[in-house]
Design a protein around this motif. Structure first.
Motif, PDB file in Angstrom:
ATOM      1  N   ARG A 396      -8.694  -2.561   8.837  1.00  0.00           N
ATOM      2  CA  ARG A 396      -9.057  -1.919  10.101  1.00  0.00           C
ATOM      3  C   ARG A 396      -7.836  -1.538  10.929  1.00  0.00           C
ATOM      4  O   ARG A 396      -7.825  -0.516  11.607  1.00  0.00           O
ATOM      5  CB  ARG A 396      -9.956  -2.882  10.900  1.00  0.00           C
ATOM      6  N   GLU A 397      -6.787  -2.362  10.885  1.00  0.00           N
ATOM      7  CA  GLU A 397      -5.618  -2.107  11.733  1.00  0.00           C
ATOM      8  C   GLU A 397      -4.569  -1.236  11.052  1.00  0.00           C
ATOM      9  O   GLU A 397      -3.562  -0.892  11.647  1.00  0.00           O
ATOM     10  CB  GLU A 397      -4.999  -3.440  12.156  1.00  0.00           C
ATOM     11  N   LEU A 398      -4.781  -0.872   9.790  1.00  0.00           N
ATOM     12  CA  LEU A 398      -3.874   0.016   9.061  1.00  0.00           C
ATOM     13  C   LEU A 398      -2.426  -0.461   9.099  1.00  0.00           C
ATOM     14  O   LEU A 398      -1.504   0.269   9.434  1.00  0.00           O
ATOM     15  CB  LEU A 398      -3.981   1.445   9.601  1.00  0.00           C
ATOM     16  N   ILE A 399      -2.236  -1.734   8.753  1.00  0.00           N
ATOM     17  CA  ILE A 399      -0.891  -2.296   8.647  1.00  0.00           C
ATOM     18  C   ILE A 399      -0.372  -2.012   7.247  1.00  0.00           C
ATOM     19  O   ILE A 399      -1.104  -2.080   6.259  1.00  0.00           O
ATOM     20  CB  ILE A 399      -0.931  -3.816   8.905  1.00  0.00           C
ATOM     21  N   LEU A 400       0.926  -1.685   7.128  1.00  0.00           N
ATOM     22  CA  LEU A 400       1.518  -1.424   5.816  1.00  0.00           C
ATOM     23  C   LEU A 400       1.546  -2.730   5.005  1.00  0.00           C
ATOM     24  O   LEU A 400       2.377  -3.600   5.252  1.00  0.00           O
ATOM     25  CB  LEU A 400       2.929  -0.859   5.981  1.00  0.00           C
ATOM     26  N   ASN A 401       0.638  -2.832   4.031  1.00  0.00           N
ATOM     27  CA  ASN A 401       0.546  -4.085   3.274  1.00  0.00           C
ATOM     28  C   ASN A 401       0.238  -3.863   1.794  1.00  0.00           C
ATOM     29  O   ASN A 401      -0.199  -4.780   1.103  1.00  0.00           O
ATOM     30  CB  ASN A 401      -0.509  -5.016   3.885  1.00  0.00           C
ATOM     31  N   ARG A 423       2.722  -8.366   5.567  1.00  0.00           N
ATOM     32  CA  ARG A 423       3.324  -7.107   5.994  1.00  0.00           C
ATOM     33  C   ARG A 423       4.387  -6.730   4.956  1.00  0.00           C
ATOM     34  O   ARG A 423       5.361  -7.478   4.752  1.00  0.00           O
ATOM     35  CB  ARG A 423       3.962  -7.272   7.369  1.00  0.00           C
ATOM     36  N   ALA A 424       4.189  -5.610   4.280  1.00  0.00           N
ATOM     37  CA  ALA A 424       5.121  -5.184   3.243  1.00  0.00           C
ATOM     38  C   ALA A 424       6.295  -4.423   3.855  1.00  0.00           C
ATOM     39  O   ALA A 424       6.120  -3.637   4.777  1.00  0.00           O
ATOM     40  CB  ALA A 424       4.417  -4.313   2.214  1.00  0.00           C
ATOM     41  N   GLU A 425       7.481  -4.676   3.321  1.00  0.00           N
ATOM     42  CA  GLU A 425       8.658  -3.889   3.661  1.00  0.00           C
ATOM     43  C   GLU A 425       8.911  -2.890   2.528  1.00  0.00           C
ATOM     44  O   GLU A 425       8.282  -2.941   1.473  1.00  0.00           O
ATOM     45  CB  GLU A 425       9.876  -4.789   3.847  1.00  0.00           C
ATOM     46  N   ALA A 447       8.224  -8.853   1.320  1.00  0.00           N
ATOM     47  CA  ALA A 447       7.005  -8.863   2.132  1.00  0.00           C
ATOM     48  C   ALA A 447       7.039 -10.084   3.039  1.00  0.00           C
ATOM     49  O   ALA A 447       7.623 -11.111   2.701  1.00  0.00           O
ATOM     50  CB  ALA A 447       5.758  -8.891   1.242  1.00  0.00           C
ATOM     51  N   GLN A 448       6.424  -9.921   4.201  1.00  0.00           N
ATOM     52  CA  GLN A 448       6.379 -11.011   5.175  1.00  0.00           C
ATOM     53  C   GLN A 448       5.008 -11.677   5.129  1.00  0.00           C
ATOM     54  O   GLN A 448       3.989 -11.013   5.332  1.00  0.00           O
ATOM     55  CB  GLN A 448       6.637 -10.465   6.581  1.00  0.00           C
TER      56      GLN A 448
END
Length: 490
Positions: A396-401, A423-425, A447-448
């Motif tokens: 839903r929040e469209l975080i890069l993952n 959270r992917a780098e 990734a975090q």
């Protein structure tokens, strides 16, 4: 090089805005939000050096040996004040050593003049991209240099890059700061982009811009770091250009439709005014041979940060790029509440653009949805590629993952989603020695894990990303999120 003084005078612009009270409120609001949302830890402040061994889970490939150099912003807070923008933080360089089944990590702040002076003063002194402090004047771009965007290994040295000024040389083993790198005396303090592109001969191309100066400077460096060619090209209505691509015969720059209104009470970021209803985005094609503009193409108005690769296809050039709908400049402002709006405010997509020189027209083909940080295998840079690696956003929040490898011919995607709390780098393709294809090797990244407060090195088989990581190397701590980096094989 002509007009260097004028170029630097414009590059030093980046006028104003914000009071100490506003920055104190920014600090307070962020920490209140962080207590409620662990995802915001990726934008948290960091202090001090890091060093530790990772716990390796899974099977680390025996032929994966080398160093993964990374760089990004680490310090966002000082003296009870907090920066407003993700691009403002002081550079924190990282070195991931991989080999013999083990992974170790060190991280150090880049000891720029800015970082040292502000550390001693106990407060921010200088203006940054998105936040302004007028407590101390500055001599040139390198007084403000944050050295926070990329880490480039070249000819036995390593350079911390920041697009507004010079490269900063670091010790490749300890990451200790050696100082500003001046490639040539007449290039002192000139902007040197954080996105150089390697050539097959081992040299590299790079560029620099000064918003407001309408000048584009181009550099060609040899494999030994010697400047072999330079040029300064007039480009009307030139603004912030963060990245570019290099094909067999061309350098290509995408210029989004912004005007620059450098006024008091505005930061540099706030000085960029979106005029997409008045102007298109432009593709500026520069001939490698002549170092002159060959042709300019017009495309629908979008904003852009990162490009993938480019290659010649008969009388056309094809390039891959992540395009953001509308004004994407503000999307990287640091979030001050639980609302994660890094991606969703201006949705992005990966697009392949075809520039047809005969017709003067540009065509687009969509490859993938919400995404960022495109990379290709190093052996295909500036030539025909068929695989493009990007981060994707889900939920839903469209975080890069998620990590995704796109087949640019078929459109098929081989991807892996880390899931909630991650959270992917940026990830990179690392070929095996003597690789016969773009997927003959590994995908390596960081990734975090925000739930456990740990930074994790990830290794995928490039043939089968959807199977998940072959190995995870967990640090016992959280390291700052990085923007970009490069893998140097042993």
């Amino acid at each position: 090089m002509t007009n260097r003084r004028q170029f630097l005078s414009f590059a030093a612009l980046g006028l104003a805005s914000s009071s100490a009270l506003a920055d104190t409120l920014t600090y307070r609001d962020f920490h209140a939000a962080l207590e409620q949302n662990a995802q915001l830890s990726v934008y948290a402040d960091h202090s001090g050096d890091l060093s530790g061994d990772a716990t390796v889970l899974g099977n680390l490939p025996k032929d994966l040996n080398g160093v993964f150099f990374r760089n990004g912003p680490g310090r966002f807070e000082l003296g009870g004040e907090r920066y407003h923008h993700w691009f403002d933080g002081d550079g924190f360089a990282q070195r991931w050593q991989i080999g013999d089944g083990k992974v170790s990590h060190i991280g150090r702040f880049v000891a720029t003049r800015k970082f040292e002076e502000e550390s001693k003063a106990g407060q921010f002194l200088y203006r940054t991209f998105g936040t302004w402090y007028g407590r101390k004047g500055f001599k040139n771009n390198d007084t403000l240099n944050a050295a926070n965007t990329n880490l480039l290994p070249l000819n036995g040295s390593v350079y911390a890059l920041w697009e507004g000024g010079s490269a900063t040389e670091l010790d490749p083993q300890t990451l200790a700061t050696r100082g500003i790198k001046t490639w040539r005396s007449d290039l002192k303090a000139m902007p040197f982009s954080a996105h150089p592109k390697m050539d097959p001969d081992g040299g590299l191309w790079n560029f620099g811009t000064a918003p407001g100066a309408d000048q584009l400077v181009i550099y060609r460096l040899s494999a030994t770091g010697e400047v072999t060619r330079t040029a300064m090209l007039p480009i009307p209505q030139l603004n912030m250009v963060h990245d570019f691509v290099v094909s067999g015969r061309h350098l290509i720059f995408l210029v989004a439709p912004y005007d620059m209104h450098a006024e008091p009470e505005r930061s540099l970021a706030d000085s960029f005014v979106w005029v997409g209803d008045q102007r298109p985005m432009r593709a500026i094609v520069v001939s490698k041979d002549a170092l002159a503009v060959r042709q300019i193409f017009e495309l629908p108005a979008r904003s852009v940060f990162h490009l993938g690769n480019a290659y010649e296809d008969g009388a056309c050039t094809r390039l891959d790029v992540v395009l953001h709908e509308g004004d994407g400049m503000r999307k990287f402002a640091l979030p001050m509440s639980g609302q994660m709006n890094m991606v969703s405010d201006n949705p992005s997509s990966v697009v392949q653009i075809t520039l047809d020189y005969a017709s003067g027209q540009a065509r687009e083909a969509r490859l993938f949805g919400v995404s960022e940080f495109p990379r290709v295998a190093p052996q295909v840079i500036s030539s025909r590629h068929r695989k493009l690696l990007v981060l994707g956003a889900t939920g839903r929040e469209l975080i890069l993952n998620s990590v995704n490898l796109i087949d640019t011919d078929s459109g098929k995607v081989d991807g892996y989603d880390f899931g909630p709390g991650w959270r992917a780098e940026e990830h990179v393709l690392v070929p095996r020695r003597g690789a016969r294809s773009e997927t003959d090797g590994y995908v390596v990244g960081v990734a975090q894990d925000t739930r456990r407060g740990q930074s994790v090195l990830t290794v995928f088989d490039a043939h089968n990303i959807k199977a998940g990581p072959m190995a995870l190397a967990r640090l016992p701590y959280r390291a700052p999120v990085c923007f970009h980096g490069n893998f140097l094989a042993a």
